[in-house]
Design a protein around this motif. Structure first.
Motif, short mmCIF file in Angstrom:
data_model
loop_
_atom_site.label_atom_id
_atom_site.label_comp_id
_atom_site.label_asym_id
_atom_site.label_seq_id
_atom_site.Cartn_x
_atom_site.Cartn_y
_atom_site.Cartn_z
N GLU A 5 0.82 -1.21 0.00
CA GLU A 5 0.00 0.00 0.00
C GLU A 5 0.86 1.27 0.00
N ALA A 9 1.02 3.91 -3.13
CA ALA A 9 0.79 5.35 -3.00
C ALA A 9 1.96 6.13 -3.61
N TYR A 23 -2.51 14.78 -4.37
CA TYR A 23 -1.69 14.61 -3.17
C TYR A 23 -1.19 15.97 -2.66
N LEU A 31 -4.65 9.99 0.90
CA LEU A 31 -4.28 8.76 1.59
C LEU A 31 -5.44 8.08 2.31
N ARG A 34 -6.72 4.49 1.54
CA ARG A 34 -5.69 3.45 1.47
C ARG A 34 -5.56 2.72 2.81
N LEU A 36 -3.47 1.78 5.26
CA LEU A 36 -2.16 2.13 5.81
C LEU A 36 -2.23 2.17 7.32
N ARG A 41 0.79 6.41 7.20
CA ARG A 41 -0.02 7.55 6.76
C ARG A 41 0.67 8.87 7.13
N LEU A 44 3.86 9.36 4.95
CA LEU A 44 3.50 9.75 3.58
C LEU A 44 2.97 11.18 3.52
#
Length: 95
Positions: A5, A9, A23, A31, A34, A36, A41, A44
């Motif tokens: 995952e 991403a 994004y 996010l 997803r 995560l 998270r 990211l």
């Protein structure tokens, strides 16, 4: 870690200009759907490449994710990127 995952991403932002735009505009929203962990998270959303690589994301994808968000290659980008990873010991990066 949900390695797939995280890498997905990173790949989506790297390969798809509309995903990168989404994004940039709203990383948390991008996010949200997803699967995560909270730590993934956060890393990211913060563009924390050191933490992403330490968590096991693929370095190639992490580099290209950061490169896309930086707007392309430049020596200052590379110096900053390498500086963020300085001293980091990376384990197995096979996928």
């Amino acid at each position: 870690m949900s390695r797939y995952e995280v890498d997905k991403a990173l790949w989506d932002v790297y390969r798809d200009a509309s995903a990168a735009k989404q994004y940039r505009r709203d990383p948390v929203g991008f996010l949200a759907p997803r699967d995560l962990s909270d730590e993934e998270r956060e890393a990211l959303a913060a563009r924390d490449v050191r933490r992403l690589v330490a968590l096991g994301s693929h370095p190639f994808l992490t580099y290209n994710f950061a490169l896309r968000l930086a707007g392309g290659f430049s020596m200052p980008f590379v110096q900053d990127y390498v500086g963020q990873l300085q001293g980091l010991v990376v384990g197995d990066i096979t996928t």
